[in-house]
Design a protein around this motif. Structure first.
Motif, PDB file in Angstrom:
ATOM      1  N   ALA A 207       0.839  -1.204   0.000  1.00  0.00           N
ATOM      2  CA  ALA A 207       0.000   0.000   0.000  1.00  0.00           C
ATOM      3  C   ALA A 207       0.876   1.257   0.000  1.00  0.00           C
ATOM      4  O   ALA A 207       0.632   2.211  -0.746  1.00  0.00           O
ATOM      5  N   ARG A 208       1.905   1.254   0.868  1.00  0.00           N
ATOM      6  CA  ARG A 208       2.790   2.424   0.952  1.00  0.00           C
ATOM      7  C   ARG A 208       3.578   2.588  -0.357  1.00  0.00           C
ATOM      8  O   ARG A 208       3.781   3.705  -0.834  1.00  0.00           O
ATOM      9  N   LEU A 209       3.982   1.478  -0.938  1.00  0.00           N
ATOM     10  CA  LEU A 209       4.731   1.522  -2.192  1.00  0.00           C
ATOM     11  C   LEU A 209       3.866   2.112  -3.301  1.00  0.00           C
ATOM     12  O   LEU A 209       4.343   2.897  -4.137  1.00  0.00           O
ATOM     13  N   LYS A 210       2.592   1.752  -3.296  1.00  0.00           N
ATOM     14  CA  LYS A 210       1.671   2.289  -4.291  1.00  0.00           C
ATOM     15  C   LYS A 210       1.496   3.788  -4.134  1.00  0.00           C
ATOM     16  O   LYS A 210       1.456   4.535  -5.121  1.00  0.00           O
ATOM     17  N   GLU A 211       1.411   4.233  -2.881  1.00  0.00           N
ATOM     18  CA  GLU A 211       1.287   5.671  -2.613  1.00  0.00           C
ATOM     19  C   GLU A 211       2.519   6.422  -3.124  1.00  0.00           C
ATOM     20  O   GLU A 211       2.409   7.480  -3.748  1.00  0.00           O
ATOM     21  N   GLN A 212       3.693   5.874  -2.861  1.00  0.00           N
ATOM     22  CA  GLN A 212       4.927   6.503  -3.329  1.00  0.00           C
ATOM     23  C   GLN A 212       4.961   6.567  -4.855  1.00  0.00           C
ATOM     24  O   GLN A 212       5.418   7.558  -5.437  1.00  0.00           O
ATOM     25  N   GLY A 213       4.465   5.498  -5.486  1.00  0.00           N
ATOM     26  CA  GLY A 213       4.431   5.459  -6.946  1.00  0.00           C
ATOM     27  C   GLY A 213       3.586   6.578  -7.524  1.00  0.00           C
ATOM     28  O   GLY A 213       3.956   7.204  -8.527  1.00  0.00           O
TER      29      GLY A 213
END
Length: 557
Positions: free
Chosen positions: A527-533
């Motif tokens: 989820a956090r990786l998606k937000e950063q993306g």
């Protein structure tokens, strides 16, 4: 069963390289206005070719000024060619000088076109059962392709073997001459049959099989194109001769003479400085100031490399005793796979002194393989040595060896150096840091490539099926070269304390960390990786828009 693969005889179409580099690259110049784009492009392709194929025999072939037999047959041959641009012409002499300084044999024979020189050398090599690789972007060369001859386009990395020719042109290599005859060649001002393009030529050849058969059925081909065929019939034999690569020329060179030689660093430094190729100048200067000056001195009693094959436990024990007393030794592991997660150890090699190394085969399984030491027994004996943090080890990309040993319950400790990392820190802009490239760059030594032992593509065998007679020198060389590279690279790092500090405080401590991550995996917050993306994507779009605005137009970032 073991298989021997001979490295290819490489024939480079230098003229094709020259024009393609000139038109593909921007018009680069030095601060004094000397054009360099074509030189840079050709040398880049040659460097890549040398690194990728590691062949001992090679020729770079160029056209020369003046007429050939084709001009005698057809005065209009190449009559439509414009005069060579001045900014290209001025690059030829420096280019030839650099090619020769790099150790490449350069062939340019007055009165014989480069294509015909290549065709003749290719046929001669085949007579000696020597596989041939022709590096070119010229479609005419496809007529030379057969079981022994392959084309490679170094710009696109496209390989053309028999199936590749069929896929690209829709015909077999032996039909290429007829194909070119039907279409003609506008570049060489060779007329074909008016109205016949690639589709028609392929259709006729697929239908009738050959030019002779097409001529025999000329009356059966309807329409205007059929009429043009019949009108052109008298000229077809001449046109076929013009597009056929001549493969029986009398050449003033022998195959054996066309061998890659050691580079002339002084000459390279001169030209790279003159042409302002700063990265290459730095590399050449490093080679000049390393080598013997770096403290790697061959034992006066050694006249050649001493590589040993260890087949008995008693012999291994003697080497183990030497390793335990060594101040530093290089280690290299041969496996069945590049994927460390499922790679099985086939053998290990060690080096403690330059030009001497040993290979311990453990799991070669081809028919007729000699009895080897038991792998579990050897690894059990090695475990205390490999896990001892006080015994210093050096490797090339040693993290891979660390990962493989972990599969056998061994935690490699005492890693003091890694030649791949040493090279990267010294020259992070270099595009390759593999052992073969580094050996050529820093030791001016050509190593045996894996492909020479195991083949390529679908025919490639795994290392456990390579005959020990071939595997041992290859594996021992890996350890020897690694040790000698370290003796060249590390003194250069020590001269620049900031770089040595990066190696000791950042890169070296990261090896076991990265190894554990690769072996165990890492936890990812999806989820956090998606937000950063999403944030990064928006920021990239903002910067792209800003760049286009500043430039006044869109361009390929």
């Amino acid at each position: 069963m073991s298989t021997t693969f001979k490295s290819p005889f490489i024939l480079v179409d230098g003229s094709s390289y020259l024009f393609r580099a000139y038109h593909a690259l921007p018009p680069l110049t030095t601060s004094k206005g000397q054009a360099t784009g074509a030189i840079y492009g050709v040398i880049s392709m040659l460097r890549k070719l040398r690194t990728d194929y590691q062949s001992t025999h090679i020729a770079v072939v160029f056209d020369t000024k003046g007429k050939t037999f084709r001009h005698d047959l057809y005065p209009e041959y190449k009559a439509n060619r414009a005069v060579m641009p001045e900014d290209l012409a001025e690059q030829i002499a420096p280019l030839h000088a650099i090619i020769q300084a790099m150790g490449f044999p350069l062939v340019a024979i007055p009165g014989i076109e480069a294509d015909d020189v290549i065709g003749t050398l290719a046929i001669e090599a085949q007579k000696h059962q020597w596989p041939v690789l022709i590096s070119t972007g010229d479609k005419d060369m496809a007529q030379l392709v057969n079981q022994s001859v392959t084309l490679v386009n170094t710009m696109t990395e496209k390989i053309l073997d028999i199936n590749g020719v069929i896929e690209k042109f829709g015909i077999r290599p032996e039909q290429m001459i007829d194909y070119l005859t039907l279409m003609g060649d506008s570049i060489d001002n060779v007329p074909g049959i008016p109205g016949v393009g690639p589709k028609t030529a392929v259709k006729w050849l697929q239908t009738y099989g050959s030019l002779d058969a097409i001529i025999a059925h000329a009356d059966h081909i309807n329409g205007k194109v059929g009429e043009q065929l019949r009108l052109t019939l008298p000229q077809l034999p001449l046109l076929k001769t013009l597009v056929t690569i001549k493969s029986d020329c009398k050449l003033p060179v022998m195959l054996e003479e066309l061998m890659l030689k050691p580079s002339n660093q002084e000459s390279l430094i001169h030209w790279f400085r003159e042409l302002e190729f700063k990265r290459w100048l730095s590399e050449a200067d490093n080679v000049r100031h390393s080598g013997n000056a770096a403290g790697v001195v061959r034992d006066p009693g050694i006249t050649e490399k001493q590589y040993h094959t260890v087949l008995t436990e008693a012999e291994f024990d003697r080497w183990l005793n030497r390793l335990e007393k060594a101040s530093l030794f290089a280690i290299d592991i041969e496996t069945t796979s590049l994927d460390c997660t499922d790679a099985e150890i086939v053998g290990l090699s060690f080096a403690m002194t330059p030009y001497e190394a040993a290979y311990v085969p453990l799991a070669h399984c081809y028919i007729g393989a000699p009895v080897q030491c038991d792998r579990d027994t050897i690894l059990k004996k090695l475990k205390p040595l490999l896990e001892n943090p006080d015994l210093k080890k050096v490797g090339q990309h040693i993290k891979y060896d660390m990962n493989v040993l972990a599969n056998y319950g061994i935690t490699l400790r005492g890693i003091a150096y890694d030649t791949m990392l040493e090279s990267y820190i010294l020259n992070s802009t270099a595009n390759r840091h593999d052992l073969e490239t580094l050996a050529l760059r820093h030791l001016d030594e050509k190593t045996v490539s894996f492909q020479e032992l195991a083949g390529k593509g679908a025919k490639q065998i795994t290392f456990d099926y390579v005959a020990i007679e071939q595997a041992a020198p290859y594996a021992a060389e890996d350890a020897d070269i690694t040790l000698r590279l370290h003796h060249v690279l590390w003194p250069q790092l020590q001269k620049i304390p900031a770089l040595a500090d990066i190696f000791n405080t950042i890169e070296l401590p990261l090896i076991p960390v990265l190894s554990r991550m690769e072996c165990r995996g890492v936890l990812i917050d999806k989820a956090r990786l998606k937000e950063q993306g999403i944030v990064i994507k928006e920021r990239v779009q903002q910067l792209t828009t800003q760049a286009f605005h500043l430039a006044g137009s869109e361009f390929n970032l």
